[in-house]
Scaffold this motif. Structure first.
Motif, mmCIF file in Angstrom:
data_model
loop_
_atom_site.group_PDB
_atom_site.id
_atom_site.type_symbol
_atom_site.label_atom_id
_atom_site.label_comp_id
_atom_site.label_asym_id
_atom_site.label_seq_id
_atom_site.Cartn_x
_atom_site.Cartn_y
_atom_site.Cartn_z
ATOM 1 N N ARG A 51 0.628 -1.080 0.190
ATOM 2 C CA ARG A 51 0.630 0.276 -0.204
ATOM 3 C C ARG A 51 0.901 0.941 -0.064
ATOM 4 N N ALA A 52 0.384 2.028 -0.732
ATOM 5 C CA ALA A 52 1.066 3.820 -0.449
ATOM 6 C C ALA A 52 1.308 3.629 0.627
ATOM 7 N N GLU A 53 0.589 3.959 1.482
ATOM 8 C CA GLU A 53 0.659 4.175 3.117
ATOM 9 C C GLU A 53 1.678 3.355 3.812
ATOM 10 N N ASP A 54 1.518 2.002 3.271
ATOM 11 C CA ASP A 54 3.554 1.682 4.147
ATOM 12 C C ASP A 54 4.184 2.375 3.829
ATOM 13 N N LEU A 55 4.430 2.553 2.486
ATOM 14 C CA LEU A 55 5.823 3.293 1.566
ATOM 15 C C LEU A 55 5.930 4.208 2.255
ATOM 16 N N VAL A 56 5.318 5.099 2.640
ATOM 17 C CA VAL A 56 5.751 6.250 2.854
ATOM 18 C C VAL A 56 6.345 6.420 4.052
ATOM 19 N N ALA A 57 5.092 5.438 4.685
ATOM 20 C CA ALA A 57 5.625 5.605 7.131
ATOM 21 C C ALA A 57 6.609 5.639 7.283
ATOM 22 N N ASP A 58 7.690 4.477 5.862
ATOM 23 C CA ASP A 58 9.132 4.062 6.129
ATOM 24 C C ASP A 58 10.158 5.476 5.314
ATOM 25 N N ARG A 59 10.467 6.138 6.140
ATOM 26 C CA ARG A 59 11.054 7.285 5.474
ATOM 27 C C ARG A 59 12.425 6.552 4.957
ATOM 28 N N ARG A 60 13.467 5.530 4.794
ATOM 29 C CA ARG A 60 14.003 5.013 3.965
ATOM 30 C C ARG A 60 13.935 4.621 2.966
ATOM 31 N N GLN A 82 1.762 10.019 -0.810
ATOM 32 C CA GLN A 82 0.555 9.080 -0.952
ATOM 33 C C GLN A 82 -0.244 9.830 -1.722
ATOM 34 N N LYS A 83 -1.014 10.673 -1.716
ATOM 35 C CA LYS A 83 -1.982 10.960 -3.053
ATOM 36 C C LYS A 83 -1.274 10.567 -4.347
ATOM 37 N N VAL A 84 0.090 10.969 -4.498
ATOM 38 C CA VAL A 84 0.626 10.752 -5.985
ATOM 39 C C VAL A 84 0.002 8.996 -6.110
ATOM 40 N N LEU A 85 0.456 8.143 -5.109
ATOM 41 C CA LEU A 85 0.673 6.684 -5.409
ATOM 42 C C LEU A 85 -0.516 6.665 -5.258
ATOM 43 N N GLU A 86 -1.713 6.725 -5.259
ATOM 44 C CA GLU A 86 -2.604 6.298 -5.380
ATOM 45 C C GLU A 86 -3.419 6.727 -6.606
ATOM 46 N N SER A 87 -2.977 7.368 -7.130
ATOM 47 C CA SER A 87 -3.541 7.942 -8.723
ATOM 48 C C SER A 87 -3.793 6.274 -9.480
ATOM 49 N N ARG A 88 -4.981 6.586 -9.790
ATOM 50 C CA ARG A 88 -5.313 5.616 -11.147
ATOM 51 C C ARG A 88 -4.705 6.399 -12.242
ATOM 52 N N GLY A 112 3.071 1.039 -9.196
ATOM 53 C CA GLY A 112 1.149 0.140 -8.976
ATOM 54 C C GLY A 112 0.279 0.182 -8.578
ATOM 55 N N PHE A 113 0.249 1.309 -7.409
ATOM 56 C CA PHE A 113 -0.460 0.590 -5.961
ATOM 57 C C PHE A 113 -2.190 0.615 -6.484
ATOM 58 N N ALA A 114 -2.603 1.434 -7.245
ATOM 59 C CA ALA A 114 -4.269 2.045 -7.737
ATOM 60 C C ALA A 114 -3.572 1.257 -8.965
ATOM 61 N N ASP A 115 -3.570 0.740 -10.735
ATOM 62 C CA ASP A 115 -2.943 0.944 -11.230
ATOM 63 C C ASP A 115 -3.372 -1.373 -11.134
ATOM 64 N N PHE A 116 -3.677 -1.696 -10.224
ATOM 65 C CA PHE A 116 -3.229 -3.114 -9.949
ATOM 66 C C PHE A 116 -3.475 -4.065 -8.879
ATOM 67 N N ALA A 117 -4.013 -4.946 -8.446
ATOM 68 C CA ALA A 117 -4.737 -5.231 -7.751
ATOM 69 C C ALA A 117 -3.203 -6.112 -6.867
ATOM 70 N N THR A 118 -2.657 -6.373 -6.938
ATOM 71 C CA THR A 118 -0.928 -7.020 -7.064
ATOM 72 C C THR A 118 -0.053 -5.728 -7.139
ATOM 73 N N PRO A 119 -0.031 -5.064 -6.348
ATOM 74 C CA PRO A 119 1.702 -3.759 -6.931
ATOM 75 C C PRO A 119 2.132 -4.471 -7.250
ATOM 76 N N ARG A 120 2.637 -3.563 -8.086
ATOM 77 C CA ARG A 120 4.704 -3.610 -9.238
ATOM 78 C C ARG A 120 5.451 -4.643 -7.806
ATOM 79 N N THR A 121 4.929 -3.463 -6.545
ATOM 80 C CA THR A 121 6.078 -4.587 -5.687
ATOM 81 C C THR A 121 6.346 -5.787 -5.798
ATOM 82 N N GLN A 122 6.005 -6.473 -5.715
ATOM 83 C CA GLN A 122 5.615 -7.957 -5.796
ATOM 84 C C GLN A 122 6.692 -8.265 -6.541
#
Length: 276
Positions: A51-60, A82-88, A112-122
């Motif tokens: 989730r975008a929320e998890d990414l922005v919570a980790d500063r590093r 976070q709003k940018v990352l949650e954009s479709r 790809g947090f908002a574009d795909f059911a599974t984000p590209r981080t996977q």
């Protein structure tokens, strides 16, 4: 101690030296403790981020994510990022698509947090791709700390061919250059345009840039910068004119001298290691 890139000369001479030693300097920079620490942290943790929320919570993690797209300055604006990352990004009206700086759009697309059911981080190669871009841009920043003109040249050499190959119209490509502070500065300096050029009407700026390009390169089309020879001509003109402008300013000469002195023993040691 981190590795400071070696830039013993300004202008085109400094560019030639940097190009000749680029691979060894980038390898030394990548091997520095600070860079290795960022890489290890990102590799270890990015796969757990969905989730975008998890990414922005980790500063590093966020530092690497933003740094890979040249958006380092947004590190403290977590709500906006976070709003940018949650954009479709497939939605033309989405925030990431409406921002003038298209690096935000690229950031949202990459994760790809908002574009795909599974984000590209996977994806198995996700960390490799982000860290490659992060390393490239951080090296440019490090070079810029020694000589900002060389940072601008590196940026242009990396970004301009990509723009040149895009399927957008010729005018759109020029407008993109005008909207990119680093690319605008390279062209404005290379063409000998005054500092107040950016205050002109956009259509007048466009006409001037195309006219100057045709005069200098024999062609006004941005697509020509896929040719390494044309790119080298552009950078040579930019660096020569920028160096000449700095040379006539006593303040600039003093600042450059102070910068070289501050590099001190570290730069000297790095220089010797490159020549071995």
């Amino acid at each position: 101690m981190s590795f400071a890139p070696v830039v013993p000369l300004s202008g085109y001479g400094g560019w030639a030296f940097l190009k000749r030693t680029m691979e060894s300097q980038k390898a030394a920079f990548a091997a520095s403790p600070a860079t290795k620490t960022d890489e290890a942290w990102f590799r270890e943790r990015i796969g757990s981020i969905t989730r975008a929320e998890d990414l922005v919570a980790d500063r590093r993690l966020l530092k690497v994510a933003l740094g890979a797209f040249g958006l380092d300055g947004g590190i403290n604006n977590k709500f906006f990022i976070q709003k940018v990352l949650e954009s479709r990004t497939l939605d033309t009206g989405a925030l990431a698509n409406r921002l003038a700086d298209k690096q935000y759009q690229k950031l949202a697309q990459a994760f790809g947090f908002a574009d795909f059911a599974t984000p590209r981080t996977q994806l198995s190669d996700f960390a490799d791709r982000i860290l490659r871009d992060y390393g490239t841009r951080q090296f440019e920043i490090a070079v810029g700390a020694q000589n900002d003109d060389l940072r601008l040249a590196m940026h242009a050499e990396r970004e301009l061919p990509v723009l040149a190959l895009s399927t957008t119209t010729q005018d759109t490509k020029w407008f993109t250059i005008m909207g990119s502070a680093p690319l605008r500065q390279v062209f404005q300096t290379a063409f000998g345009l005054p500092t107040g050029f950016g205050a002109l009407d956009l259509d007048q700026q466009l006409a001037t840039l195309k006219s100057r390009a045709a005069q200098v390169f024999g062609d006004s089309d941005v697509a020509q910068f896929t040719d390494p020879a044309q790119m080298e001509t552009l950078l040579r003109r930019f660096l020569a004119r920028s160096d000449a402008a700095a040379a006539v300013s006593p303040t600039a000469r003093g600042a450059a001298a102070l910068q070289l002195l501050q590099a001190g023993q570290q730069s000297a040691g790095n220089f010797l290691s490159l020549l071995r």
